[in-house]
Design a protein around this motif. Structure first.
Motif, PDB file in Angstrom:
ATOM      1  N   GLY A 201       0.811  -1.209   0.000  1.00 54.66           N
ATOM      2  CA  GLY A 201       0.000   0.000   0.000  1.00 54.66           C
ATOM      3  C   GLY A 201       0.847   1.262   0.000  1.00 54.66           C
ATOM      4  N   THR A 202       1.962   1.217   0.731  1.00 57.17           N
ATOM      5  CA  THR A 202       2.871   2.363   0.750  1.00 57.17           C
ATOM      6  C   THR A 202       3.522   2.559  -0.614  1.00 57.17           C
ATOM      7  N   MET A 203       3.811   1.463  -1.300  1.00 60.29           N
ATOM      8  CA  MET A 203       4.357   1.566  -2.651  1.00 60.29           C
ATOM      9  C   MET A 203       3.351   2.218  -3.598  1.00 60.29           C
ATOM     10  N   GLN A 204       2.065   1.937  -3.393  1.00 60.65           N
ATOM     11  CA  GLN A 204       1.051   2.608  -4.209  1.00 60.65           C
ATOM     12  C   GLN A 204       1.070   4.114  -3.970  1.00 60.65           C
ATOM     13  N   ALA A 205       1.218   4.509  -2.712  1.00 62.52           N
ATOM     14  CA  ALA A 205       1.313   5.936  -2.403  1.00 62.52           C
ATOM     15  C   ALA A 205       2.525   6.553  -3.083  1.00 62.52           C
ATOM     16  N   LEU A 206       3.642   5.841  -3.087  1.00 57.98           N
ATOM     17  CA  LEU A 206       4.859   6.339  -3.728  1.00 57.98           C
ATOM     18  C   LEU A 206       4.653   6.524  -5.230  1.00 57.98           C
ATOM     19  N   GLU A 207       3.970   5.574  -5.865  1.00 52.57           N
ATOM     20  CA  GLU A 207       3.682   5.713  -7.287  1.00 52.57           C
ATOM     21  C   GLU A 207       2.839   6.966  -7.553  1.00 52.57           C
ATOM     22  N   ALA A 208       1.858   7.203  -6.704  1.00 50.64           N
ATOM     23  CA  ALA A 208       1.013   8.387  -6.872  1.00 50.64           C
ATOM     24  C   ALA A 208       1.823   9.669  -6.712  1.00 50.64           C
ATOM     25  N   ILE A 209       2.702   9.704  -5.719  1.00 47.75           N
ATOM     26  CA  ILE A 209       3.534  10.888  -5.477  1.00 47.75           C
ATOM     27  C   ILE A 209       4.471  11.129  -6.655  1.00 47.75           C
ATOM     28  N   LYS A 210       5.062  10.062  -7.182  1.00 50.24           N
ATOM     29  CA  LYS A 210       5.950  10.217  -8.337  1.00 50.24           C
ATOM     30  C   LYS A 210       5.180  10.732  -9.548  1.00 50.24           C
ATOM     31  N   TYR A 211       3.977  10.241  -9.737  1.00 47.33           N
ATOM     32  CA  TYR A 211       3.190  10.707 -10.873  1.00 47.33           C
ATOM     33  C   TYR A 211       2.866  12.194 -10.726  1.00 47.33           C
ATOM     34  N   ILE A 212       2.429  12.601  -9.560  1.00 51.20           N
ATOM     35  CA  ILE A 212       2.025  13.996  -9.341  1.00 51.20           C
ATOM     36  C   ILE A 212       3.213  14.943  -9.495  1.00 51.20           C
TER      37      ILE A 212
END
Length: 270
Positions: A201-212
């Motif tokens: 789940g934390t990796m999903q958050a990281l993907e979102a942050i990288k995209y933004i």
């Protein structure tokens, strides 16, 4: 917008990073991310996105908090048992970071409401626990051109991938259709180690942050898997976008979201 003194202190570790800085933090504060499923995956994703200063976080979940959830769904507490998961998540996020606006949707996401639900968000996180929801989210995001993160967990393993429509294969390119009912084990039957939800789940958050923020390499065109018992990560190259994919192919058969018979995912939050 100018960051306040309090924001400069709160996000100082982000601002120190050359990849983020003040400009990246402003992007986060202006961003809108929707999390579908406030369970094992959605819990850590929501908390880290809130801590990061994502300006608006949507939480969609129709369930209520149960005692068995607390082993992995860390956004909820014992006092929240019986409370709406969306409302419980909102309370935790508000306590963590008052900068964040939380939109709650205490609804069951389906083909009639998903396009309206995702339309105002920049990035979608799939934290659901069944194949029907995962295919629905994939199809809606592809049709609406919304980037999203897929993930799932089971026992001591987890996986995730990111889809950016028109630029990477989608979930349906890899898994063509939901499996027949009762052909795969569920996490309720097979179990799941709680910490795996935090890792993935934390990796999903990281993907979102990288995209933004536009930094780093996203998991587009790759599936990242983790075996917690062996401490082994694998980054698997996925096929290119499938020409005959039913939703993103050259001649798509799916042009509107479709509901499928619900079958719990073998890699899920429950």
């Amino acid at each position: 917008m100018a960051l306040t003194d309090e924001q400069l202190e709160r996000y100082s570790r982000h601002i120190t990073l050359k990849e983020i800085g003040v400009r990246g933090q402003k992007k986060l504060l202006s961003s809108r991310i929707l999390i579908i499923g406030a369970g094992g995956l959605g819990s850590p994703a929501a908390m880290y996105l809130a801590a990061a200063g994502v300006g608006t976080i949507g939480i969609a979940d129709s369930d209520k908090v149960e005692l068995s959830n607390l082993q992995r769904q860390i956004i909820h507490t014992t006092e929240d048992i019986g409370k709406s998961k969306a409302a419980s998540a909102e309370d935790t996020i508000n306590a963590l970071n008052p900068d964040v606006t939380v939109n709650t949707y205490e609804i069951r996401v389906n083909s009639t409401n998903i396009l309206d639900l995702i339309k105002d968000y920049d990035f979608i996180i799939d934290g659901t626990d069944n194949f029907a929801a995962k295919f629905l989210i994939n199809d809606a995001c592809v049709l609406a051109k919304k980037p999203f993160s897929h993930a799932g967990i089971l026992r001591f393993t987890g996986q995730l991938m990111t889809c950016v429509p028109d630029k990477s294969p989608c979930y349906r390119c890899i898994f063509e259709a939901p499996p027949p009912k009762d052909t795969v084990p569920t996490c309720r039957e097979a179990g799941v180690i709680g910490a795996m939800a935090g890792i993935i789940g934390t990796m999903q958050a990281l993907e979102a942050i990288k995209y933004i923020t536009g930094q780093g390499e996203l998991l587009t065109g790759f599936m990242l898997t983790f075996d917690g018992l062996k401490n082994e990560w694998r980054k698997i190259k996925l096929p290119e976008r499938v020409k005959h994919c039913a939703v993103c192919g050259e001649h798509p058969a799916i042009t509107v979201p479709v509901d499928f018979e619900e079958t719990e995912c073998e890699l899920c939050k429950e």
